[in-house]
Design a protein around this motif. Structure first.
Motif, PDB file in Angstrom:
ATOM      1  N   TYR A 184       0.851  -1.196   0.000  1.00  0.00           N
ATOM      2  CA  TYR A 184       0.000   0.000   0.000  1.00  0.00           C
ATOM      3  C   TYR A 184       0.879   1.236   0.000  1.00  0.00           C
ATOM      4  O   TYR A 184       2.072   1.200   0.332  1.00  0.00           O
ATOM      5  CB  TYR A 184      -0.892   0.024   1.250  1.00  0.00           C
ATOM      6  N   THR A 185       0.282   2.351  -0.350  1.00  0.00           N
ATOM      7  CA  THR A 185       0.889   3.661  -0.155  1.00  0.00           C
ATOM      8  C   THR A 185      -0.232   4.682  -0.039  1.00  0.00           C
ATOM      9  O   THR A 185      -1.275   4.537  -0.677  1.00  0.00           O
ATOM     10  CB  THR A 185       1.862   4.007  -1.307  1.00  0.00           C
ATOM     11  N   TRP A 186      -0.032   5.680   0.835  1.00  0.00           N
ATOM     12  CA  TRP A 186      -1.026   6.740   0.908  1.00  0.00           C
ATOM     13  C   TRP A 186      -0.351   8.064   1.264  1.00  0.00           C
ATOM     14  O   TRP A 186       0.719   8.091   1.876  1.00  0.00           O
ATOM     15  CB  TRP A 186      -2.156   6.417   1.880  1.00  0.00           C
ATOM     16  N   TRP A 187      -0.989   9.152   0.831  1.00  0.00           N
ATOM     17  CA  TRP A 187      -0.568  10.518   1.146  1.00  0.00           C
ATOM     18  C   TRP A 187      -1.689  11.169   1.931  1.00  0.00           C
ATOM     19  O   TRP A 187      -2.844  11.162   1.520  1.00  0.00           O
ATOM     20  CB  TRP A 187      -0.279  11.294  -0.131  1.00  0.00           C
ATOM     21  N   TYR A 188      -1.317  11.760   3.075  1.00  0.00           N
ATOM     22  CA  TYR A 188      -2.300  12.238   4.054  1.00  0.00           C
ATOM     23  C   TYR A 188      -2.102  13.723   4.325  1.00  0.00           C
ATOM     24  O   TYR A 188      -0.967  14.186   4.539  1.00  0.00           O
ATOM     25  CB  TYR A 188      -2.126  11.439   5.347  1.00  0.00           C
TER      26      TYR A 188
END
Length: 309
Positions: free
Chosen positions: A14-18
């Protein structure tokens, strides 16, 4: 040092930008998360997590007057990635070299919601400084956290709903090579702006039973250093009975507003005491044991629908 949106995401990963922010007048707040291999997706989990790009979404939550919440999952055919941009359906996230521009074109399509209200506008994130250092959350470095901008200025111009405000914000990035529930049972995270810069506390229990806890201070130039971990401040449980915990130099913190309250996750705005001063903090608590339970997996599609194309 800015974000790269075209890095490989391995199967199972996974990868996410918050981004989070609170308006200068304290009336409004938001969180925006761009997911590839959406960690909380029941569809990604059910698929065996072999193709992260086939499970992407932009989660937009507006808190305060004219509150909104959207999170629609989209397949790989609706996703385009370049080094400085990420397109998910009609929405896109762009890094301009010194700012993050989030162009939102979403609609609340949650099941059993008869009014599919549009959520449309632009959010601009202007980091005060960028931090180049990332941190592993586990011994094998399967889960990595990178606080890109511990402090930022935010401009919000929403067409639907009609909102316009500025405020203070935060921007980070998480990535992993295995499902989140394979690495952790619970975690608690919080961040606060201080006169010296910012302080971030991260702690929890890994899947193997080992505990982790750290406090990282960022100066006004974005430079990170280990800080002494403040005492634990116990918080009231959320309405879904999720256990919440934070850090405070006087062992006391207070929930000002609960932003998100779900069966396995809570995000809150706190009053706390850090770096010798009263601060407003953003805090989250996550219970991956609850997330993995059959009843929560049954409930999630009602909260986050998926489009086929």
């Amino acid at each position: 040092m800015g974000p790269r949106f075209d890095a490989e995401v391995p199967p199972g990963g996974y990868t996410w930008w918050y981004v989070d922010a609170i308006s200068d007048d304290g009336q409004h707040a938001l969180t925006i998360i761009a997911f590839i291999g959406s960690v909380f997706s029941p569809y990604y989990k059910r698929s065996g997590r072999g193709d992260p790009l086939n499970h992407c979404s932009l989660n937009v939550a507006l808190y305060g007057p004219e509150a909104r919440w959207v999170m629609t999952e989209r397949p790989r055919g609706s996703v385009t990635r370049e080094a400085s941009s990420l397109v998910i359906g009609p929405s896109r996230v762009e890094w301009t070299g010194d700012a993050l521009h989030i162009h939102i074109e979403e609609r609340d399509t949650r099941l059993f919601n008869p009014v599919h209200r549009p959520v449309r506008g632009v959010v601009k994130v202007h980091p005060e400084a960028l931090n180049p250092t990332s941190f592993a959350l586990d011994h094998d470095e399967r889960h990595i956290w990178h606080c890109l901008a511990p402090r930022a200025r935010i401009e919000v111009e929403m067409e639907r709903p009609g909102l316009s405000w500025t405020g203070k914000g935060y921007f980070d990035h998480n990535r992993g090579s295995e499902p989140l529930e394979d690495g952790f049972r619970v975690w608690h995270w919080s961040r606060a702006h201080t006169k010296r810069g910012a302080l971030v506390c991260y702690e929890g229990e890994r899947r193997d039973g080992s505990l982790f806890a750290s406090a990282i201070r960022f100066d006004r130039e974005g430079v990170a250093e280990d800080a002494e971990l403040p005492p634990i401040a116990r918080l009231e449980r959320s309405k879904w009975r999720v256990e919440r915990s934070a850090r405070s130099e006087i062992s006391v913190a207070r929930v000002r507003r609960t932003w998100e309250d779900t069966p396995f996750y809570a995000r809150s705005e706190l009053s706390s005491h850090l770096d010798g001063e009263e601060v407003v903090a953003v805090q989250e608590s996550l219970d991956m044991r609850r997330f993995a339970s059959p009843i929560v997996q049954f409930m999630l599609p009602y909260r986050m629908p998926r489009l086929r194309k």
